[in-house]
Design a protein around this motif. Sequence first.
Motif, PDB file in Angstrom:
ATOM      1  N   GLY A  98     -13.037 -18.243   2.285  1.00  0.00           N
ATOM      2  CA  GLY A  98     -13.258 -18.125   0.839  1.00  0.00           C
ATOM      3  C   GLY A  98     -11.949 -18.210   0.073  1.00  0.00           C
ATOM      4  N   THR A  99     -11.792 -17.301  -0.868  1.00  0.00           N
ATOM      5  CA  THR A  99     -10.568 -17.317  -1.690  1.00  0.00           C
ATOM      6  C   THR A  99      -9.440 -16.532  -1.037  1.00  0.00           C
ATOM      7  OG1 THR A  99     -11.243 -15.315  -2.885  1.00  0.00           O
ATOM      8  CG2 THR A  99     -11.939 -17.456  -3.811  1.00  0.00           C
ATOM      9  N   GLY A 100      -9.747 -15.824   0.069  1.00  0.00           N
ATOM     10  CA  GLY A 100      -8.734 -14.981   0.696  1.00  0.00           C
ATOM     11  C   GLY A 100      -8.646 -13.609   0.058  1.00  0.00           C
ATOM     12  N   CYS A 101      -9.544 -13.320  -0.903  1.00  0.00           N
ATOM     13  CA  CYS A 101      -9.588 -11.999  -1.554  1.00  0.00           C
ATOM     14  C   CYS A 101     -10.912 -11.315  -1.185  1.00  0.00           C
ATOM     15  CB  CYS A 101      -9.523 -12.131  -3.073  1.00  0.00           C
ATOM     16  SG  CYS A 101      -8.035 -12.942  -3.672  1.00  0.00           S
ATOM     17  N   VAL A 102     -10.840 -10.031  -0.800  1.00  0.00           N
ATOM     18  CA  VAL A 102     -12.038  -9.309  -0.362  1.00  0.00           C
ATOM     19  C   VAL A 102     -12.180  -8.030  -1.174  1.00  0.00           C
ATOM     20  CG1 VAL A 102     -13.195  -8.203   1.592  1.00  0.00           C
ATOM     21  CG2 VAL A 102     -11.761 -10.222   1.984  1.00  0.00           C
ATOM     22  N   LYS A 103     -13.359  -7.845  -1.797  1.00  0.00           N
ATOM     23  CA  LYS A 103     -13.634  -6.586  -2.491  1.00  0.00           C
ATOM     24  C   LYS A 103     -13.862  -5.499  -1.445  1.00  0.00           C
ATOM     25  CE  LYS A 103     -17.927  -6.079  -4.268  1.00  0.00           C
ATOM     26  NZ  LYS A 103     -18.486  -5.161  -3.267  1.00  0.00           N
ATOM     27  N   ILE A 104     -13.346  -4.302  -1.676  1.00  0.00           N
ATOM     28  CA  ILE A 104     -13.435  -3.217  -0.700  1.00  0.00           C
ATOM     29  C   ILE A 104     -14.272  -2.078  -1.288  1.00  0.00           C
ATOM     30  CG2 ILE A 104     -12.132  -1.570   0.723  1.00  0.00           C
ATOM     31  CD1 ILE A 104     -11.693  -4.560   1.424  1.00  0.00           C
TER      32      ILE A 104
ATOM     33  N   ILE B  52     -11.018   0.130   6.390  1.00  0.00           N
ATOM     34  CA  ILE B  52      -9.885  -0.239   5.523  1.00  0.00           C
ATOM     35  C   ILE B  52      -9.585   0.908   4.549  1.00  0.00           C
ATOM     36  CG2 ILE B  52      -9.136  -1.820   3.678  1.00  0.00           C
ATOM     37  CD1 ILE B  52     -10.778  -4.012   5.117  1.00  0.00           C
ATOM     38  N   GLY B  53     -10.659   1.499   4.030  1.00  0.00           N
ATOM     39  CA  GLY B  53     -10.505   2.621   3.096  1.00  0.00           C
ATOM     40  C   GLY B  53      -9.753   3.779   3.727  1.00  0.00           C
ATOM     41  N   LYS B  54     -10.094   4.079   4.999  1.00  0.00           N
ATOM     42  CA  LYS B  54      -9.393   5.168   5.681  1.00  0.00           C
ATOM     43  C   LYS B  54      -7.912   4.827   5.878  1.00  0.00           C
ATOM     44  CE  LYS B  54     -12.012   5.843   9.334  1.00  0.00           C
ATOM     45  NZ  LYS B  54     -12.466   6.484  10.580  1.00  0.00           N
ATOM     46  N   ARG B  55      -7.640   3.559   6.230  1.00  0.00           N
ATOM     47  CA  ARG B  55      -6.244   3.156   6.464  1.00  0.00           C
ATOM     48  C   ARG B  55      -5.402   3.272   5.197  1.00  0.00           C
ATOM     49  NH1 ARG B  55      -8.538  -0.845   9.939  1.00  0.00           N
ATOM     50  NH2 ARG B  55      -8.418  -2.541   8.413  1.00  0.00           N
TER      51      ARG B  55
ATOM     52  N   VAL C 215      -6.018  -8.429   0.241  1.00  0.00           N
ATOM     53  CA  VAL C 215      -5.544  -9.765   0.602  1.00  0.00           C
ATOM     54  C   VAL C 215      -4.733  -9.630   1.884  1.00  0.00           C
ATOM     55  CG1 VAL C 215      -5.462 -10.571  -1.797  1.00  0.00           C
ATOM     56  CG2 VAL C 215      -3.425  -9.524  -0.767  1.00  0.00           C
ATOM     57  N   HIS C 216      -4.498 -10.754   2.563  1.00  0.00           N
ATOM     58  CA  HIS C 216      -3.688 -10.712   3.787  1.00  0.00           C
ATOM     59  C   HIS C 216      -2.213 -10.557   3.398  1.00  0.00           C
ATOM     60  CE1 HIS C 216      -1.863 -11.862   7.620  1.00  0.00           C
ATOM     61  NE2 HIS C 216      -3.051 -11.559   8.166  1.00  0.00           N
ATOM     62  N   PRO C 217      -1.468  -9.704   4.114  1.00  0.00           N
ATOM     63  CA  PRO C 217      -0.060  -9.472   3.732  1.00  0.00           C
ATOM     64  C   PRO C 217       0.813 -10.726   3.780  1.00  0.00           C
ATOM     65  CG  PRO C 217      -0.586  -8.447   5.855  1.00  0.00           C
ATOM     66  CD  PRO C 217      -1.883  -8.860   5.245  1.00  0.00           C
ATOM     67  N   GLU C 218       0.395 -11.740   4.560  1.00  0.00           N
ATOM     68  CA  GLU C 218       1.205 -12.957   4.681  1.00  0.00           C
ATOM     69  C   GLU C 218       0.662 -14.111   3.835  1.00  0.00           C
ATOM     70  OE1 GLU C 218       1.419 -13.779   8.830  1.00  0.00           O
ATOM     71  OE2 GLU C 218       2.347 -11.838   9.318  1.00  0.00           O
ATOM     72  N   ASP C 219      -0.323 -13.815   2.990  1.00  0.00           N
ATOM     73  CA  ASP C 219      -0.898 -14.864   2.147  1.00  0.00           C
ATOM     74  C   ASP C 219       0.007 -15.063   0.922  1.00  0.00           C
ATOM     75  OD1 ASP C 219      -2.418 -16.568   0.556  1.00  0.00           O
ATOM     76  OD2 ASP C 219      -4.319 -15.665   1.192  1.00  0.00           O
ATOM     77  N   GLU C 220       0.738 -16.177   0.929  1.00  0.00           N
ATOM     78  CA  GLU C 220       1.741 -16.421  -0.111  1.00  0.00           C
ATOM     79  C   GLU C 220       1.132 -16.507  -1.506  1.00  0.00           C
ATOM     80  OE1 GLU C 220       3.791 -19.908   1.134  1.00  0.00           O
ATOM     81  OE2 GLU C 220       4.722 -18.917   2.884  1.00  0.00           O
ATOM     82  N   ARG C 221      -0.139 -16.854  -1.586  1.00  0.00           N
ATOM     83  CA  ARG C 221      -0.788 -16.986  -2.897  1.00  0.00           C
ATOM     84  C   ARG C 221      -0.838 -15.654  -3.635  1.00  0.00           C
ATOM     85  NH1 ARG C 221      -6.428 -19.355  -1.029  1.00  0.00           N
ATOM     86  NH2 ARG C 221      -5.986 -17.823   0.633  1.00  0.00           N
ATOM     87  N   TYR C 222      -0.919 -14.563  -2.864  1.00  0.00           N
ATOM     88  CA  TYR C 222      -1.166 -13.267  -3.507  1.00  0.00           C
ATOM     89  C   TYR C 222      -0.087 -12.220  -3.249  1.00  0.00           C
ATOM     90  CZ  TYR C 222      -5.791 -15.466  -3.559  1.00  0.00           C
ATOM     91  OH  TYR C 222      -6.821 -16.339  -3.734  1.00  0.00           O
ATOM     92  N   GLN C 223       0.943 -12.587  -2.503  1.00  0.00           N
ATOM     93  CA  GLN C 223       1.954 -11.575  -2.158  1.00  0.00           C
ATOM     94  C   GLN C 223       2.552 -10.909  -3.407  1.00  0.00           C
ATOM     95  OE1 GLN C 223       4.553 -13.817   0.463  1.00  0.00           O
ATOM     96  NE2 GLN C 223       3.804 -12.726   2.272  1.00  0.00           N
TER      97      GLN C 223
ATOM     98  N   ASP D 270      -3.959  -6.096   3.833  1.00  0.00           N
ATOM     99  CA  ASP D 270      -4.514  -5.621   5.102  1.00  0.00           C
ATOM    100  C   ASP D 270      -4.753  -6.813   6.029  1.00  0.00           C
ATOM    101  OD1 ASP D 270      -6.011  -2.806   6.029  1.00  0.00           O
ATOM    102  OD2 ASP D 270      -6.721  -4.602   7.071  1.00  0.00           O
ATOM    103  N   ASP D 271      -4.387  -6.640   7.317  1.00  0.00           N
ATOM    104  CA  ASP D 271      -4.524  -7.731   8.305  1.00  0.00           C
ATOM    105  C   ASP D 271      -5.978  -8.119   8.553  1.00  0.00           C
ATOM    106  OD1 ASP D 271      -1.834  -7.911   8.691  1.00  0.00           O
ATOM    107  OD2 ASP D 271      -1.781  -6.495  10.366  1.00  0.00           O
ATOM    108  N   TYR D 272      -6.914  -7.266   8.155  1.00  0.00           N
ATOM    109  CA  TYR D 272      -8.334  -7.557   8.383  1.00  0.00           C
ATOM    110  C   TYR D 272      -8.768  -8.823   7.641  1.00  0.00           C
ATOM    111  CZ  TYR D 272     -13.369  -7.255   7.592  1.00  0.00           C
ATOM    112  OH  TYR D 272     -14.700  -7.558   7.487  1.00  0.00           O
ATOM    113  N   VAL D 273      -8.121  -9.106   6.507  1.00  0.00           N
ATOM    114  CA  VAL D 273      -8.539 -10.223   5.652  1.00  0.00           C
ATOM    115  C   VAL D 273      -8.208 -11.556   6.326  1.00  0.00           C
ATOM    116  CG1 VAL D 273      -8.270 -11.314   3.382  1.00  0.00           C
ATOM    117  CG2 VAL D 273      -8.172  -8.812   3.589  1.00  0.00           C
TER     118      VAL D 273
END
Length: 923
Positions: free
Chosen positions: A265-271, A282-285, A228-236, A257-260
């Motif tokens: 969509g829902t703001g959630c990304v499967k990795i 993202i996996g390496k980071r 999820v995005h670090p600044e997304d209040e829904r999921y922090q 991760d800032d990539y999101v």
Amino acid sequence: MDKHFDPNAIETKWYQTWENQGYFKPSYNRSADPYSIMIPPPNVTGSLHMGHAFQDTIMDTLIRLNRMRGKNTLWQPGTDHAGIATQMVVERQLAAKGLSRHDLGREQFIEKIWEWKEESGGTITQQLRRMGASPDWSRERFTMDDGLSNAVKEVFVRLYQEGLIYRGKRLVNWDPVLHTAVSDLEVISEEEQGNLWHFRYPLSDGSGHLTVATTRPETMLGDQAVAVHPEDERYQHLIGKTITLPLVGREIPIIADDYVDKAFGTGCVKITPAHDFNDYEIGKRHNLPMLNILTVDAAINDEAPEKYRGLDRYEARKHIVADFDALGLLDSIKPHTLMVPRGDRSHSVIEPFLTDQWYVAVEALAKPAIDAVKNGDIEFVPKNWENTYFEWMNNIQDWCISRQIWWGHRIPAWYDDAGKVYVGRSENEVRETHQLSSSVTLKQDNDVLDTWFSSALWTFSTLGWPEKTKELEMFHPTSVLVTGFDIIFFWVARMIMMTLKFTGEVPFKQVYVHGLVRDGEGQKMSKSKGNVLDPIDLIDGINLEELVAKRTYGMMQPEKAAKIDKATRRQFPEGIEAHGTDAIRFTFASLASTGRDIRFDLQRAEGYRNFCNKIWNATRYVLMNTEGFDTGVDAAQPIELSLADRWIISRLQQVETEVSRHFDSYRFDLAANALYEFTWNEYCDWYLELAKPILTKDSSDAAKRGTRQTLVRVLEALLRLIHPVMPFITEEAWQAVAPLAGKHGNTIMLQPYPQAEDNKIDMAAIAELEWVKNFIIGVRKIRSEMDISPSKSLPVLLTGLNSQDQSWLNNNLIFLQSLAKLATIEILQTGQEAPESAVALVGEMQILIPMAGLIDKEAELARLGKEIQRLQGDIARVSAKLSNDSFVAKAPEAVVIKEREKLAENQSALTNLEAQYDKISAL
């Protein structure tokens, strides 16, 4: 010369002469400036397509131009071994016999490929000969020949020793049919209709779930996180917690991760780090595990739950979606348009795949390559392509250079039984270097190198590197690389990196980047569209049935084949006529504006076929009027040059300067236009006509000698000026004209390229002849507008003359009376009333042609009225069609454009006719 120009009768004859006589070879004259071009090596499996024909026309023009300029020229030819493409050709042949390469084994299979190469691999080089290409065929190279193979091994070993080649497990484009990694250039991504599956992933603490979306449900088996995005209040508040991966039972973290994209969509990304390039980064980071859940066939492997193992990826997809649904975790399925990557050879969907491969660490190589362009050692033409180059180079990734096929440069690495790797130029070298006894078993790496690896060494390996040859010293760096924009990174950048690394020099001083050759409507040419033109068919011609069969051959979809059949018959009802090589080359040159895509218009090629006929007929006319006559070869005989002679000589100097300037700035289109305009409009249409009265009227011997000398000398220079673009017709014509102009030599190819002599430019003659032309054009325009026969001699009245007009009139009566077909010329005195006349202006001077007895006013008005009425009807009909929104929306774009062009033409014609009607009404 034959009465009619027949390209077929001269092209093969002259090409064989040029090649047999060795005219394509460098002069090796050390006092001459070197000029060299390396041909971008076409695939050995290939046949000539429009892109090759265009590119090779440009290169041959540059080589012929600089050869004539006295430079020591080398155009280095060769072909690429084309790993996957060539292997597939031979595998298909084996499959037809019920065999696979594995039945033969590696060595015997490679022998089969070499056999195929010897029998069928020369198609494209023979076709290049048909295009008039003049490389030094005696130096032809192949990326798998011994010399280049040695260079490849040398580069590999040196890079490995410096730590710039390594073996590592990384994500690659994997072709599950060919079982090999492939480069980005071998992957074609196109829009396809698919689905977007939304899955619910339960939080491990049972407090709810996260919804993720995917276009590839089967990859969830390898998921290692939800981001999820670090600044997304829904999921922090969930960052750091875990979800339990359905069907698998594995707990995976929720990461930030800032990539999101919060808004997507829902703001959630499967990795899935092992099966997606973005997820891999993202996996390496986040130090996530890299779990590969696919086999080399893109089936589910043993890392997945047992019920899915062995299933094809698409079969597994169905089971996984059904299982999510049964668990109540399938949120939704929505139709979705997505870009699907397919292998350009196998057409199979490419998988991002985690596998052991060999890599070049390119960061250290990239910096000097960037600097070489920044500091001007290499110049891109057009310059804007430098931005593309820098964009790629500044974001460069390590280069995967291994391929899991058999045909290619086998990687010079050996493994002992313990798996330790040894790199060397040969197994013997490895044993000697590492003091390995014969009891130690070594097995060579099965992989081969990416074909771009050997291509990256092309400019210096073809000249003999790593040996210090005279060719390497003489012709490197090369002068220019002519290439398409699509391989700036894959080939151009890698050549710059490798060449700087191993020679300390840039590979070329300039890169001329050209666009893509498209069809007349701007569409990309492709087999599936059925709009491919074969340059050899344009040269030789092809009948309709053969053309249809060629375009529909091998098509698996009958509906598509029928559509292409119909379109081809509509576009080419008579097939394609022969145009000859020179006309096709000139067409390419005329379209070569810098950097833009090229719309190949067959009508333009027809126009340049007519241009060839014009040159041929003009040469025959000149020969008929000069052979057996005194053409001023003897300098002791007096020469008198007419105004027309002085004018055409002056214009020739100006055009020589203009054409050279355009060639030097890679504006082949402007050079071609200048050649065409001067040849057709000035030399043929004007000068040949102006020469006639000098040769046929009562002129002095010195004047006739002067005009004959000018006829042959200007034509001889003009043929040399045109030769780099149109080699065949100019050679044939030059052989006949040169002796009359006092020139001698075995071939036009080795004659000096014309250079302007400023002292021969007579600006006064140019101004005076321009006045003569405007006078004649004025009279001709009146004839045309008034529908007066060209054969009818006309009386002319003049008024408003100044002293300059009077002088030029007196000097040029011979030209005016002959070319304007005038019966009399009379100057009206001040106050003298002019009869009813049609009028043309030349500056302030008026040309009046009395109408009395020339036209029947009422009959002419009636004729014009009918024509105006017809045009008005046509305009109304086309306007109605174009104002119909349904027609504009549904009709093919080309049809709409044609209708608009027709409307514009009719409106212009109507305006002219109405003006003519008013003019005659006023008489």
